[in-house]
Design a protein around this motif. Structure first.
Motif, short mmCIF file in Angstrom:
data_model
loop_
_atom_site.label_atom_id
_atom_site.label_comp_id
_atom_site.label_asym_id
_atom_site.label_seq_id
_atom_site.Cartn_x
_atom_site.Cartn_y
_atom_site.Cartn_z
N GLY A 1 0.78 -1.23 0.00
CA GLY A 1 0.00 0.00 0.00
C GLY A 1 0.80 1.28 0.00
O GLY A 1 0.25 2.35 -0.25
N LYS A 2 2.11 1.20 0.29
CA LYS A 2 2.94 2.41 0.29
C LYS A 2 4.39 2.03 0.04
O LYS A 2 4.80 0.89 0.22
N GLN A 3 5.19 3.03 -0.37
CA GLN A 3 6.59 2.81 -0.68
C GLN A 3 7.36 2.38 0.57
O GLN A 3 7.26 3.00 1.62
N PRO A 4 8.14 1.29 0.48
CA PRO A 4 8.90 0.84 1.65
C PRO A 4 10.19 1.64 1.83
O PRO A 4 10.78 2.08 0.85
N THR A 5 10.61 1.81 3.06
CA THR A 5 11.90 2.41 3.36
C THR A 5 12.68 1.47 4.27
O THR A 5 12.08 0.75 5.08
N ALA A 6 14.00 1.50 4.16
CA ALA A 6 14.84 0.52 4.85
C ALA A 6 14.64 0.52 6.36
O ALA A 6 14.68 -0.51 7.00
N GLY A 7 14.40 1.67 6.94
CA GLY A 7 14.27 1.75 8.40
C GLY A 7 12.87 1.59 8.93
O GLY A 7 12.65 1.68 10.13
N SER A 8 11.91 1.34 8.05
CA SER A 8 10.51 1.29 8.47
C SER A 8 10.14 -0.08 9.02
O SER A 8 10.56 -1.12 8.50
N GLN A 9 9.32 -0.10 10.06
CA GLN A 9 8.81 -1.36 10.61
C GLN A 9 7.83 -2.03 9.67
O GLN A 9 7.59 -3.23 9.77
N ASP A 10 7.24 -1.26 8.76
CA ASP A 10 6.25 -1.80 7.83
C ASP A 10 6.90 -2.50 6.64
O ASP A 10 6.20 -3.19 5.88
N ALA A 11 8.19 -2.30 6.42
CA ALA A 11 8.85 -2.89 5.25
C ALA A 11 9.00 -4.40 5.42
O ALA A 11 9.32 -4.90 6.50
N ILE A 12 8.76 -5.11 4.33
CA ILE A 12 8.96 -6.55 4.28
C ILE A 12 10.22 -6.81 3.47
O ILE A 12 10.31 -6.39 2.31
N ARG A 13 11.20 -7.45 4.06
CA ARG A 13 12.46 -7.74 3.36
C ARG A 13 12.37 -9.10 2.70
O ARG A 13 11.83 -10.04 3.28
N TYR A 14 12.88 -9.18 1.48
CA TYR A 14 12.90 -10.47 0.79
C TYR A 14 14.30 -10.76 0.26
O TYR A 14 15.06 -9.85 -0.05
N GLN A 15 14.63 -12.05 0.14
CA GLN A 15 15.88 -12.47 -0.45
C GLN A 15 15.70 -13.84 -1.08
O GLN A 15 15.21 -14.77 -0.44
N LEU A 16 16.07 -13.94 -2.36
CA LEU A 16 16.01 -15.23 -3.05
C LEU A 16 17.22 -16.06 -2.66
O LEU A 16 18.32 -15.53 -2.53
N GLU A 17 17.00 -17.37 -2.50
CA GLU A 17 18.08 -18.27 -2.11
C GLU A 17 18.18 -19.43 -3.08
O GLU A 17 17.16 -19.93 -3.59
N ASP A 18 19.39 -19.87 -3.34
CA ASP A 18 19.61 -21.00 -4.24
C ASP A 18 19.32 -22.33 -3.52
O ASP A 18 19.46 -22.43 -2.32
#
Length: 300
Positions: free
Chosen positions: A283-300
């Motif tokens: 619903g809104k632009q994420p920022t690195a320091g925000s609690q609302d941000a969801i971090r993702y990382q692809l793994e092999d």
């Protein structure tokens, strides 16, 4: 004389017709709108439907079955998209369609009832090129058509106390849903993601290793529950499909993705490929320091 019956109700209208009149002038714009309405009428009649009325750039029709209505809707989209003359300044004219199945009152060649308002509401929820259906429509579709639908949102509808599920019928020959080009597998290394790890408020979630999708939204039934005024009940999902990781938005306000190289994407009722690592904002632009941000990382 009034008569109550159950039918599939379809509304379809030309998107951005006001712009047509501004660019082309009244006469040329009217001719283009009439051409679109004629194509919608023809598709209706080919599929056992009945046009109740046309209002400017809009058509209201009824059909005996849900399949008839969706067949007609798909043909409307295809027929209008196939006419090169229906373009203005390099942009093709588009229509949007909404359908609902339920009881209506037939009276003096017109129809009345809550089902008519619901179908009209589905049209207002659609964007250019979309066919939006209620669950009442989907339940009555053939297995083939049902397999070609996807739930995109849950929303409130005026006049109804409960929220309604919204579905999109995928009418294209190829499901070209990605807003951005898909990330191809590197043919030299055979590289493909095995899983994607998401982290939200200190909790890790993994898609892969037998779990092929994860839903996010404010409803308790989601795998990841995320609260906020801009977040839909079923907002988005992350899935591994066709050897890539997709984020599929099903919301009203859309989803923002920021990749590790700063590339940004916005997707609403559409999908985008994820690669590497980055941030997701519902619903809104994420920022690195925000609690609302969801971090993702692809793994092999």
């Amino acid at each position: 004389m009034s008569n109550e019956t159950e039918v599939a109700v379809l509304f379809a209208d030309v998107v951005g017709s006001t712009r047509l009149y501004e660019v082309l002038g009244d006469l040329k714009a009217r001719d283009m709108v009439v051409a679109c309405v004629d194509l919608m009428r023809a598709a209706t009649e080919r599929n056992r439907g009945k046009v109740i009325k046309t209002i400017g750039d809009e058509i209201l029709a009824i059909f005996p079955t849900a399949n008839d209505a969706v067949n007609a809707a798909g043909e409307m989209q295809q027929d209008i998209g196939a006419r090169p003359e229906l373009s203005v300044q390099g942009q093709h004219v588009a229509i949007r369609i909404g359908c609902h199945f339920g009881p209506v009152v037939l009276e003096n060649k017109d129809i009345f009832g809550a089902s008519v308002h619901t179908a009209n509401r589905m049209t207002s929820q659609a964007k250019a090129g979309q066919i939006i259906l209620t669950s009442a429509m989907v339940e009555r579709l053939s297995p083939e058509w049902r397999a070609a639908t996807r739930q995109i949102d849950v929303t409130s509808v005026r006049g109804r106390t409960e929220e309604m599920e919204l579905f999109e019928a995928i009418w294209q020959q190829e499901d070209a849903t990605s807003m951005l080009p898909s990330i191809a597998i590197d043919a030299r290394t055979g590289h493909r993601p095995k899983r994607v790890r998401l982290r939200y408020q200190g909790v890790d979630y993994v898609v892969g290793d037998g779990k092929e999708s994860l839903t996010m939204g404010r409803a308790d039934e989601n795998d990841m529950v995320v609260h906020g005024p801009l977040i839909s009940r079923i907002h988005a999902r992350v899935e591994i499909a066709r050897n890539k990781v997709l984020l599929v938005d099903q919301s009203t306000n859309g989803t923002f993705v920021t990749g590790e190289e700063g590339r940004e994407a916005f997707v609403r009722r559409d999908s985008v490929s994820l690669q590497g690592k980055g941030l997701i904002g519902l619903g809104k632009q994420p920022t690195a320091g925000s609690q609302d941000a969801i971090r993702y990382q692809l793994e092999d």
